[in-house]
Design a protein around this motif. Structure first.
Motif, PDB file in Angstrom:
ATOM      1  N   ASN A 171      -6.588  70.301 126.811  1.00  0.00           N
ATOM      2  CA  ASN A 171      -7.715  69.685 127.517  1.00  0.00           C
ATOM      3  C   ASN A 171      -7.785  70.139 128.968  1.00  0.00           C
ATOM      4  OD1 ASN A 171      -8.320  68.323 125.142  1.00  0.00           O
ATOM      5  ND2 ASN A 171      -7.138  66.515 125.721  1.00  0.00           N
ATOM      6  N   VAL A 191      -9.652  73.239 128.953  1.00  0.00           N
ATOM      7  CA  VAL A 191     -11.090  72.986 128.877  1.00  0.00           C
ATOM      8  C   VAL A 191     -11.650  72.731 130.274  1.00  0.00           C
ATOM      9  CG1 VAL A 191     -12.874  71.438 127.988  1.00  0.00           C
ATOM     10  CG2 VAL A 191     -10.964  72.109 126.518  1.00  0.00           C
ATOM     11  N   ASP A 197     -14.488  69.900 121.854  1.00  0.00           N
ATOM     12  CA  ASP A 197     -13.331  70.729 122.171  1.00  0.00           C
ATOM     13  C   ASP A 197     -12.302  69.978 123.003  1.00  0.00           C
ATOM     14  OD1 ASP A 197     -11.813  72.988 121.825  1.00  0.00           O
ATOM     15  OD2 ASP A 197     -12.598  74.004 123.592  1.00  0.00           O
TER      16      ASP A 197
END
Length: 367
Positions: free
Chosen positions: A17, A20, A240
């Protein structure tokens, strides 16, 4: 006493994450926010998972930073609420912390402590009206700090967006403009972008000048920021993001239901057809929201099933009509892998932050 319900934590999800967040704001340094016990996941656990991949770790209070230093974390530490008193000012120097200053009382504490802080962040109140100096005070604050020798290693600037989870809200443009205009006259880094602002594309604050730092928080733990409409942006794995926490509990009993049978306190749910109810060892004493209504989703053997009736102190009921093979001992996912926490939060009329940070510590670590 530990419960049959359990929490499974996924450190690899945190690191994914964070990647991301970096894709949302390429080349922008990132403070990984691990305040509030790592959003309920554990302060030291989150630090261990994120330290090597982050440019620094951010906490709310000096006591959190102390705990990280005591545990051996040597990297940059940002303290978002700054020092509250003289002892915490001294701690900022002792533990090499980067405090965020937001009130004149903190400037008074610095003077009284007779210490020099090499790196300081100044928070501006551009419209949130929570913490921060008014923009018009910025020159005076900077001059006062520099005159005392603070910030020789960096005098930096930040603000917090009130409506970043609603990118079209006019408040955002007002705040971004106020911040950019105010800090244009000063050197140093800037920071405006929490998770919501990163998703909105403001990793650089809407301006090209100066080095901006991101401050991802909730997204690191696998949830989109509060109030993001499901119809506009994807959630959880579809966006995602990967959940860093999976909460599960076993079915401890089943009961047959005839048409007209009711379930739970207050008899608030009534069966309209023959069916079966599963009783799950999870309740509001474990951190599950008591106000979650019938229909709130859970995951049983990979199938979505609705919660039925009122949540009890340490039990809740689910409709097993769609999973006839479910039996006592099967584990039910309350949120996590396969069931994004924000979907549960939205059904319960709350936000993912609350669910993640309120899971009681009597839940045992899962395998």
């Amino acid at each position: 006493m530990r419960r049959a319900a359990s929490i499974q934590l996924h450190p690899e999800a945190l690191r994914h994450n964070l990647s991301v967040a970096r894709r949302l704001a390429p080349a922008v340094p990132m403070w990984s926010v691990i305040k509030a016990e790592g959003y309920g996941h554990g302060l030291l656990w989150a630090a261990q998972a994120l330290a090597d991949d982050s440019d620094g770790l951010a906490v709310s209070q000096v006591c959190e930073a102390r705990a990280l230093r005591a545990a051996g974390f040597e990297g940059a530490l940002l303290v978002l609420q700054g020092p509250r008193d003289l002892s915490e000012v001294h701690a900022c120097t002792e533990f090499d912390l980067q405090p965020v200053l937001h009130h004149s009382a903190q400037l008074d504490h610095l003077e009284a402590a007779s210490v020099v802080l090499p790196v300081v962040w100044i928070k501006l109140n551009t419209g949130m009206n929570r913490l921060g100096f008014e923009p018009a005070q910025a020159p005076k604050v900077a001059t006062r700090l520099q005159a005392a020798g603070h910030g020789q290693g960096g005098l930096h600037w930040m603000t917090h967006m009130a409506c970043a989870d609603e990118p079209e809200h006019p408040q955002n443009a007002r705040q971004l403009d106020a911040f950019a205009t105010t800090v244009a006259a000063f050197p140093g880094h800037r920071s405006v972008a929490n998770s919501a602002a990163l998703f909105a594309g403001w990793g650089r604050g809407g301006a090209a000048a100066g080095e901006y730092w991101g401050r991802p928080g909730i997204m690191l733990y696998g949830a989109h920021p509060a109030s993001v409409p499901a119809e506009h942006l994807p959630e959880g794995p579809d966006g995602d993001l990967r959940p860093a926490m999976t909460v599960q509990a076993p079915i401890i009993a089943t009961q047959p239901l005839a048409p007209g049978s009711t379930v739970g306190y207050g008899a608030t749910w009534t069966a309209d057809a023959p069916g079966r109810v599963g009783i799950v060892a999870m309740g509001y004493a474990d951190g599950y929201p008591r106000h979650a209504p019938s229909g709130t989703p859970v995951l049983v053997n990979g199938e979505l099933c609705p919660l039925i009736g009122r949540v009890s102190m340490d039990m809740l009921a689910v409709d097993l009509s769609g999973v006839p093979a479910a039996q006592v001992g099967d584990r039910v996912t309350l949120w996590g892998e396969g069931l994004p926490v924000e979907r549960v939060a939205r059904a319960a009329g709350t936000i993912s932050y609350e669910l993640l940070t309120r899971v009681a510590d009597r839940l045992q670590p899962g395998n």
